[in-house]
Design a protein around this motif. Structure first.
Motif: not given
Length: 576
Positions: A231-238, A250-262
């Motif tokens: 959801a974060v990935g799609v929201a950032v991209a939109a 950008r969406g993939l970067a934020v979503a991937g960063g959240l997943a990696a950090l978690t």
């Protein structure tokens, strides 16, 4: 204020370890205080007065404890007990990550060090009440993002959440559910904020903190992160500017960063669960340790079982076996009122849509009004981002319900507490239904509902006290509270109870005033459920838009002031 009074009443008046699991949660926190992590077979040791479990000096290993439980032995550590050992003598909460227990370890350890162990235990309960307050703040933030033009809904939703017995009881005791609700709801609120107005430095920082915190608070938090990441990935991209490929990146970067950090923060613990129990949450092992009687039903049988859902619903108000008589009638009444409100809301929306379809060219205010204002420009991805909000909430609730159904199908009991992560969403539905009732816009149904729920919660507290202490059964509810408070807390019981009652009453008055004023048409900014998903956010939030989006900056400056024609009169509304 109302929730704090109820939570502190539970924290003080309810004797320690009267509810299931509190001893296990406390044992986990004490193990963390000693610098170790327990496992599901670690024995519970009675290190606080009145705490059930093995003697405090018992140093049996998890393997020895498991053998003793499997053989139903009545002795361990060279001491003979007066009963056979069971799984309730083990730390079966050890499948949850340790963040909550690290927080609670501080007051528990301090109490033991200062030779006031029960004082430290009460302080640990008080900290959990404070976590409940943060959960209500997160609830208000979530609903404020879902319906940015209806602040009264956010206030009412937080109020309803704070008086439900399912939320009050664990918040006043040593349970990890409250921190999970706070972090999960906060994570959802930040995701909704990104979907509404785009990623900014503060929202991205909050996302980076709340994602790992949710996964580190309870196993359900890790499941919530799995739902939030896409959801974060799609929201950032939109909600960002640029070419489609750049926005998707950008969406993939934020979503991937959240997943990696978690995963970097909490992955080690869930991998530990996989190594020890076969799955990240030890779901099957817990259900096998604490099974219910009778054959195991399939998931489909659980879903179709009306008795299952009736018991789950009653669990929202307290211990199911104690919800009888007038209390049960009140629970049924809440369901009827909510159902009537939902039906009224649906009829109102359908009527408005039909009216708009029949008269597409006429303004909503009727004849005699001036020209309709031109619709404000939207960001290109506003509609997609708005859809993400509703899909996110629906997916979150679906996963939470599936967890409960799966646990019951695996042989576990129907614990309504497993639905706590979606309680803010359920309270949101109830609040929307209340606003569809007569005087709902002024908050009267919400205030009445909150008062009734608070009284029911107090009644269930008194029944819990009498259920644990049969000597209190002949007393009136007020005398039960007075006797329990005097036995557990220093100072005059009447003074303490009166102080909490006055505090809650003042909170109720403030709630009524707030909802009444927010329902004033001069203060309302419009918007309905399912309305304009691209509604303007508050000015402070607008400044958090994506950097480099020149179009958005221009739109913000042009939309500082709107002239809305309503019934021929011009109303000037400043963006707040």
């Amino acid at each position: 204020m109302i929730f704090s009074a109820l939570g502190l009443l539970v924290a003080v008046a309810v004797p320690p370890f009267t509810s299931a699991d509190e001893a296990q949660h406390t044992a986990y926190a004490l193990a963390v205080a000693d610098g170790s992590l327990p496992v599901l077979d670690s024995p519970v040791r009675s290190r606080l007065p009145g705490m059930p479990g093995l003697p405090a000096g018992c140093r049996a290993s998890p393997q020895q404890a498991r053998v003793a439980v499997d053989t139903r032995a009545d002795h361990l550590c060279g001491r003979r007990l007066r009963r056979p050992l069971t799984n309730f003598d083990l730390v079966y909460t050890a499948n949850h990550p340790p963040l909550f227990y690290a927080v609670e370890a501080v007051p528990l350890r301090s109490g033991i060090a200062l030779h006031h162990p029960l004082g430290g235990f009460r302080a640990a309960r008080g900290i959990n009440v404070a976590l409940g307050v943060t959960a209500l703040i997160a609830t208000a933030a979530l609903v404020r993002g879902v319906l940015p033009r209806q602040p009264a809904v956010a206030v009412g939703t937080a109020a309803i959440t704070g008086v439900v017995g399912l939320f009050v009881f664990p918040s006043g005791q040593v349970y990890n559910d409250t921190m999970a609700v706070a972090t999960i709801t906060g994570l959802l609120a930040v995701t909704v904020a990104i979907a509404r107005r785009g990623p900014g430095p503060r929202t991205l920082l909050a996302l980076a903190v709340l994602g790992p915190a949710a996964a580190a608070s309870r196993a359900s938090g890790a499941v919530a992160v799995v739902v939030v990441v896409p959801a974060v990935g799609v929201a950032v991209a939109a909600r960002t500017a640029g070419r489609p490929a750049r926005r998707a990146g950008r969406g993939l970067a934020v979503a991937g960063g959240l997943a990696a950090l978690t995963f970097a923060a909490t992955g080690w613990f869930y991998l530990r669960n996989v190594h020890r129990y076969g799955d990240p949450t030890a779901f099957g092992r817990i259900a096998a340790m604490l099974p219910i009687r009778g054959p195991r039903p399939s998931a489909w049988q659980v879903v179709r079982d009306p008795d299952f859902w009736w018991n789950v619903y009653r669990g929202f108000f307290g211990r199911v076996s104690l919800l009888t008589g007038h209390a049960e009638k009140m629970a049924v009444g809440f369901a009827i009122v909510t159902g009537a409100g939902v039906l009224a809301a649906v009829v109102r929306v359908l009527t408005a849509r039909i009216s708009a379809a029949r008269n597409p060219g006429s303004p909503e205010s009727g004849p005699g009004s001036g020209p309709k204002p031109e619709p404000e420009p939207r960001q290109p991805g506003a509609r997609l981002a708005g859809s993400v909000v509703w899909i996110l909430l629906a997916a979150h609730c679906l996963v939470v319900v599936a967890t409960l159904v799966g646990y019951a199908a695996a042989g576990g009991a129907a614990f309504t507490r497993y639905l706590l992560p979606m309680l803010p969403v359920l309270a949101f539905v109830v609040e929307v239904s209340c606003r569809a009732l007569p005087l709902g816009r002024r908050g009267l149904p919400t205030v009445v509902l909150v008062a009734a729920l608070a009284l029911l919660t107090v009644l269930m507290i008194t029944r819990e006290l009498a259920w644990r202490n049969r000597a209190l059964a002949p007393l009136t509810p007020v005398d039960r509270l007075r006797t329990a408070w005097a036995a557990e807390a220093p100072g005059p019981a009447d003074l303490g109870l009166s102080g909490l009652a006055i505090f809650a009453l003042v909170g109720g008055v403030l709630l009524a005033v707030a909802l009444w004023r927010l329902g004033d048409p001069s203060m309302a900014s419009g918007g309905d459920v399912g309305g304009d998903v691209g509604g303007r956010p508050p000015r402070a939030a607008e400044r958090e838009g994506p950097p480099g989006d020149v179009t958005e900056v221009v739109r913000q400056r042009q939309d500082r002031l709107d002239v809305i024609v309503d019934g021929g009169a011009a109303q000037v509304s400043a963006d707040r």
